[in-house]
Design a protein around this motif. Structure first.
Motif, mmCIF file in Angstrom:
data_model
loop_
_atom_site.group_PDB
_atom_site.id
_atom_site.type_symbol
_atom_site.label_atom_id
_atom_site.label_comp_id
_atom_site.label_asym_id
_atom_site.label_seq_id
_atom_site.Cartn_x
_atom_site.Cartn_y
_atom_site.Cartn_z
ATOM 1 N N GLY A 126 2.209 5.273 1.946
ATOM 2 C CA GLY A 126 1.259 4.965 3.002
ATOM 3 C C GLY A 126 0.561 3.642 2.742
ATOM 4 N N LYS A 127 -0.686 3.534 3.186
ATOM 5 C CA LYS A 127 -1.443 2.299 3.012
ATOM 6 C C LYS A 127 -2.058 2.232 1.624
ATOM 7 N N ARG A 128 -2.340 0.977 1.169
ATOM 8 C CA ARG A 128 -2.833 0.769 -0.190
ATOM 9 C C ARG A 128 -3.966 -0.236 -0.200
ATOM 10 N N LEU A 129 -4.982 0.065 -1.029
ATOM 11 C CA LEU A 129 -6.086 -0.854 -1.289
ATOM 12 C C LEU A 129 -6.289 -0.943 -2.787
ATOM 13 N N SER A 130 -6.587 -2.140 -3.294
ATOM 14 C CA SER A 130 -6.879 -2.300 -4.715
ATOM 15 C C SER A 130 -8.214 -3.012 -4.872
ATOM 16 N N ALA A 145 -13.634 1.159 -2.155
ATOM 17 C CA ALA A 145 -12.255 1.459 -1.740
ATOM 18 C C ALA A 145 -12.249 2.399 -0.538
ATOM 19 N N LEU A 146 -13.094 3.407 -0.555
ATOM 20 C CA LEU A 146 -13.131 4.353 0.556
ATOM 21 C C LEU A 146 -13.736 3.732 1.814
ATOM 22 N N GLN A 147 -14.701 2.829 1.657
ATOM 23 C CA GLN A 147 -15.293 2.179 2.821
ATOM 24 C C GLN A 147 -14.305 1.244 3.508
ATOM 25 N N ARG A 148 -13.440 0.587 2.747
ATOM 26 C CA ARG A 148 -12.459 -0.317 3.338
ATOM 27 C C ARG A 148 -11.288 0.424 3.978
ATOM 28 N N SER A 149 -11.111 1.661 3.621
ATOM 29 C CA SER A 149 -9.990 2.427 4.167
ATOM 30 C C SER A 149 -10.395 3.069 5.493
ATOM 31 N N ALA A 150 -9.421 3.648 6.163
ATOM 32 C CA ALA A 150 -9.675 4.339 7.420
ATOM 33 C C ALA A 150 -10.331 5.691 7.183
ATOM 34 N N LEU A 196 -8.957 -0.247 -9.466
ATOM 35 C CA LEU A 196 -8.680 1.051 -8.848
ATOM 36 C C LEU A 196 -7.820 0.818 -7.625
ATOM 37 N N SER A 197 -6.716 1.524 -7.527
ATOM 38 C CA SER A 197 -5.866 1.452 -6.340
ATOM 39 C C SER A 197 -5.996 2.759 -5.581
ATOM 40 N N LEU A 198 -6.154 2.639 -4.284
ATOM 41 C CA LEU A 198 -6.246 3.809 -3.412
ATOM 42 C C LEU A 198 -5.069 3.777 -2.455
ATOM 43 N N PHE A 199 -4.282 4.829 -2.474
ATOM 44 C CA PHE A 199 -3.201 5.016 -1.524
ATOM 45 C C PHE A 199 -3.623 6.144 -0.604
ATOM 46 N N TYR A 200 -3.467 5.951 0.697
ATOM 47 C CA TYR A 200 -3.859 7.010 1.616
ATOM 48 C C TYR A 200 -2.895 7.093 2.787
ATOM 49 N N LYS A 201 -2.778 8.310 3.309
ATOM 50 C CA LYS A 201 -1.843 8.580 4.389
ATOM 51 C C LYS A 201 -2.347 9.798 5.152
ATOM 52 N N LYS A 202 -2.200 9.772 6.458
ATOM 53 C CA LYS A 202 -2.598 10.929 7.260
ATOM 54 C C LYS A 202 -1.695 12.115 6.934
ATOM 55 N N ASN A 203 -2.295 13.310 6.917
ATOM 56 C CA ASN A 203 -1.491 14.513 6.703
ATOM 57 C C ASN A 203 -1.613 15.422 7.912
ATOM 58 N N ASP A 204 -0.878 16.517 7.887
ATOM 59 C CA ASP A 204 -0.874 17.435 9.027
ATOM 60 C C ASP A 204 -1.988 18.459 8.955
ATOM 61 N N GLY A 205 -2.599 18.602 7.800
ATOM 62 C CA GLY A 205 -3.601 19.641 7.598
ATOM 63 C C GLY A 205 -4.970 19.275 8.132
ATOM 64 N N GLY A 207 -17.616 14.017 0.121
ATOM 65 C CA GLY A 207 -18.048 15.327 0.592
ATOM 66 C C GLY A 207 -16.879 16.014 1.277
ATOM 67 N N GLU A 208 -17.043 16.359 2.524
ATOM 68 C CA GLU A 208 -15.997 17.027 3.301
ATOM 69 C C GLU A 208 -15.502 16.156 4.453
ATOM 70 N N TYR A 209 -15.714 14.853 4.405
ATOM 71 C CA TYR A 209 -15.490 14.005 5.563
ATOM 72 C C TYR A 209 -14.121 13.356 5.660
ATOM 73 N N ALA A 210 -13.240 13.576 4.739
ATOM 74 C CA ALA A 210 -11.932 12.924 4.768
ATOM 75 C C ALA A 210 -10.852 13.837 5.313
ATOM 76 N N ALA A 211 -11.193 14.678 6.252
ATOM 77 C CA ALA A 211 -10.244 15.636 6.794
ATOM 78 C C ALA A 211 -9.038 14.921 7.388
ATOM 79 N N GLY A 212 -7.865 15.439 7.058
ATOM 80 C CA GLY A 212 -6.647 14.907 7.627
ATOM 81 C C GLY A 212 -5.999 13.788 6.835
ATOM 82 N N TYR A 213 -6.427 13.554 5.593
ATOM 83 C CA TYR A 213 -5.863 12.481 4.779
ATOM 84 C C TYR A 213 -5.441 12.994 3.410
ATOM 85 N N ASP A 214 -4.355 12.396 2.899
ATOM 86 C CA ASP A 214 -3.968 12.552 1.504
ATOM 87 C C ASP A 214 -4.406 11.283 0.789
ATOM 88 N N LEU A 215 -5.096 11.429 -0.337
ATOM 89 C CA LEU A 215 -5.616 10.296 -1.089
ATOM 90 C C LEU A 215 -5.064 10.332 -2.509
#
Length: 122
Positions: free
Chosen positions: A23-27, A106-111, A31-40, A75-83
Motif C-alpha cells: 500500500g502507501k508508505r511514509l517515512s 506519520a499518522l497525521q500525514r497519512s489518510a 519510522l516507516s508507516l505502511f498503510y492500506k484500506k482493509n475490508d473490516g 485510540g479507535e479512530y483508524a477504522a478500516g485500515y491496516d497499519l
C-alpha cells in the motif's frame, strides 16, 4: 499494564505484512508507516523491528514504545485500515517523547488521521 491489541487488531502473518506493505508508505525520523484500506470495520496494527537495531531487549523496548504511541495517538479512530510500522536505525536511540512525535507526524500525514478529523466533524 500496557494495552495489548486483540487478535483481531493485529497483523500476524507474513502475507498480511507483505500485502499491507504494498500500500502507501511514509517515512519520518527513522519510522516507516505502511498503510492500506482493509475490508473490516476496525484497524489492524503490525510493528516490525529488525535485528540490526540491537539485541532483544532494545527491540522489545522499541516495540513497546511504538505500540504505546499508537494507542495514545489513534485510540479507535483508524477504522478500516491496516497499519505496519517499521522501525529504522534512527529511531532506536531516541527518547520516548521523540518516538511519540515521529508516530504522531506519520499518522497525521497519512489518510488514517484524516478519517479521524472527518469523523469528529459530524
Amino acid at each position: 499494564m500496557p494495552y495489548a491489541y486483540r487478535k483481531s487488531e493485529r497483523i500476524r502473518k507474513n502475507t498480511e505484512f507483505v500485502a499491507t506493505m504494498k500500500g502507501k508508505r511514509l517515512s519520518i525520523d527513522g519510522l516507516s508507516l505502511f498503510y492500506k484500506k482493509n475490508d473490516g470495520a476496525n484497524f489492524r496494527v503490525g510493528i516490525s523491528v529488525g535485528k540490526k537495531l540491537g539485541n532483544a531487549v532494545v527491540r522489545n523496548r522499541l516495540r513497546r514504545q511504538v505500540r504505546s504511541c499508537i494507542t495514545k495517538v489513534l485510540g479507535e479512530y483508524a477504522a478500516g485500515y491496516d497499519l505496519v510500522f517499521v522501525a529504522r536505525q534512527g529511531l532506536a536511540d531516541l527518547p520516548y517523547d521523540q518516538v511519540l512525535k515521529a508516530v504522531t507526524r506519520a499518522l497525521q500525514r497519512s489518510a488514517v488521521i484524516d478519517q479521524r478529523a472527518e469523523g469528529n466533524r459530524q
